[in-house]
Each structure stands twice: as C-alpha cells, then as structure tokens.
Design an enzyme around this catalytic site. Structure first.
Site, short mmCIF file in Angstrom:
data_model
loop_
_atom_site.label_atom_id
_atom_site.label_comp_id
_atom_site.label_asym_id
_atom_site.label_seq_id
_atom_site.Cartn_x
_atom_site.Cartn_y
_atom_site.Cartn_z
N ARG A 1 -30.56 -15.81 28.94
CA ARG A 1 -30.66 -17.24 29.22
C ARG A 1 -29.27 -17.83 29.39
O ARG A 1 -28.36 -17.50 28.63
CB ARG A 1 -31.33 -17.96 28.06
CG ARG A 1 -32.79 -17.62 27.83
CD ARG A 1 -33.68 -18.35 28.78
NE ARG A 1 -33.59 -19.80 28.61
CZ ARG A 1 -34.04 -20.68 29.50
NH1 ARG A 1 -34.57 -20.27 30.63
NH2 ARG A 1 -33.94 -21.98 29.28
N HIS B 1 -20.91 -8.14 25.98
CA HIS B 1 -21.02 -7.99 27.43
C HIS B 1 -20.59 -6.58 27.82
O HIS B 1 -19.56 -6.09 27.34
CB HIS B 1 -20.15 -9.02 28.14
CG HIS B 1 -20.25 -8.95 29.63
ND1 HIS B 1 -21.36 -9.39 30.32
CD2 HIS B 1 -19.39 -8.47 30.57
CE1 HIS B 1 -21.18 -9.20 31.61
NE2 HIS B 1 -20.00 -8.63 31.79
#
Length: 210
Positions: free
Chosen positions: A101, A119
């Site tokens: 999101r 990440h």
C-alpha cells in the site's frame, strides 16, 4: 489485555505492529527474533483479509487484525482506521513487511521516526517493483536489500541497514531474490531492535547509531 501481555509490557518490551499484504516471510523472521532482541510483536495487520501471513502469525501466538482497503472513501480514510487499530493495541513502532500500500501523508507523519520498511534493493537504486530483474538487466555485480525509515517519498527514507550479495552470471530474478531474502531475514530484526532500543538517530538523510 491478558496478564501475560501486561507483564511483557511492564517489563519494557516495546510493542511492534507488523503490516503485511501476503505470505509474511519477513514478518515471520521478525516474530522469531523478537524474544532474543527485546521487542514484542503485539499485532500483525493486513489489508488483505485472507493473507497467508495472518495464519502464520496466529499460529505463533500473535494477535492479528485485517481490514480490506477497498470501500473506505480513499487512502487517508482507510489509513485513519488502521491507525485506530494500532492505537487500540498500544503500538509504539511499525514494521512494514510486504505491505503493498502507498501510505497517506497523515499516516506517515503520525509514525515518523517510528516506522521501518524493508526493500529488496540497495537503495537508492531500484526503487519500486521488479528490483531483481532490473538489477540483472542493468549488469549489476552486486545487489541486496535495505531497511529504511518510511517517509512520504517511495523507498526514499533514511537508510538504517543494508546487505549486499553478488549477482552471479547464471542468476535469474528468482535465484537472486532467494539469496537476498535470506539477508532480509537477517538484517530486518536487527534494525528493528536498534530502533526499539532507541539507538537510532536521524540526521538529515543519514541514520546514526545502530
């Protein structure tokens, strides 16, 4: 609050919520490491009501909550409901673990300095998706993963920790992803523990301590 959970809170273990959208591989690593590293995973939340990671968290004895992100009148309205769920569980820190999101500005501001993301690239290179295939296509000799503070810029917050792995000649996106994922599972719990222990300080785009 159960007596066991109240005792943990009194003992001073910071309460963490992990936000997921899928299987929760990094979530499981954070849960497994929590007892040794001094934080408590008090909640796993998902915007996907049948996300496989919710069952994994429940099996580990972690409270779960889910709310479909559709039909709430926009991103900020949904995030306000998520924030209320976090408040109801007395959450101090948030760890994003495959939470697919884009967060609203008010939510990011509310958790500034208290929310981390993992990440699968060596930021600032390869923000966004398809990082492993892009690294191979670019001819990178090394790839890796990054834990960073969450800001309003996609994958752009101050970097807390990174780990690098070599890109092999025979690598595919899948084989490279598997080796990087092992490093994600290693560095994310350590970075979260450092945040929860108050050892991190943001100075511009740099993170000091660890």
């Amino acid at each position: 609050m159960s007596p066991e959970r109240r005792a943990v809170s009194i003992a001073g273990r910071p309460r963490v919520a992990i936000l997921i959208s899928g299987r929760g591989s990094n979530m499981a690593a954070l849960i497994d490491a929590a007892p040794a590293l001094g934080y408590e995973v008090a909640l796993v939340f998902s915007n996907v009501v049948d996300a496989p990671g919710l069952a994994v968290a429940a099996a580990a004895g972690v409270a779960t909550a889910a709310l479909d992100h559709r039909g709430h009148g926009g991103r900020a309205a949904f995030d306000a409901k998520v924030d209320a769920i976090l408040a109801a569980h007395d959450i101090r820190y948030v760890a994003l673990a495959g939470y697919m999101r884009l967060l609203s500005d008010p939510f990011v501001a509310a958790w500034a300095g208290r929310m981390l993301n993992i990440h699968p690239s060596l930021l600032p290179s390869f923000t966004g998706l398809d990082t492993h295939a892009r690294a191979i296509a670019a001819g990178c000799r090394v790839a890796g993963c990054t834990v960073h503070f969450v800001t309003g810029e996609l994958d752009g917050g101050p970097i807390v920790a990174q780990a690098a792995v070599p890109v092999l000649e025979e690598d595919t996106a899948e084989t490279l992803a598997a080796r990087i994922l092992a490093e994600e599972h290693r560095i994310y719990p350590l970075a979260l523990a450092a945040l929860c222990a108050g050892r991190l300080r943001i100075a511009g785009q740099r993170v000091l301590g660890g």
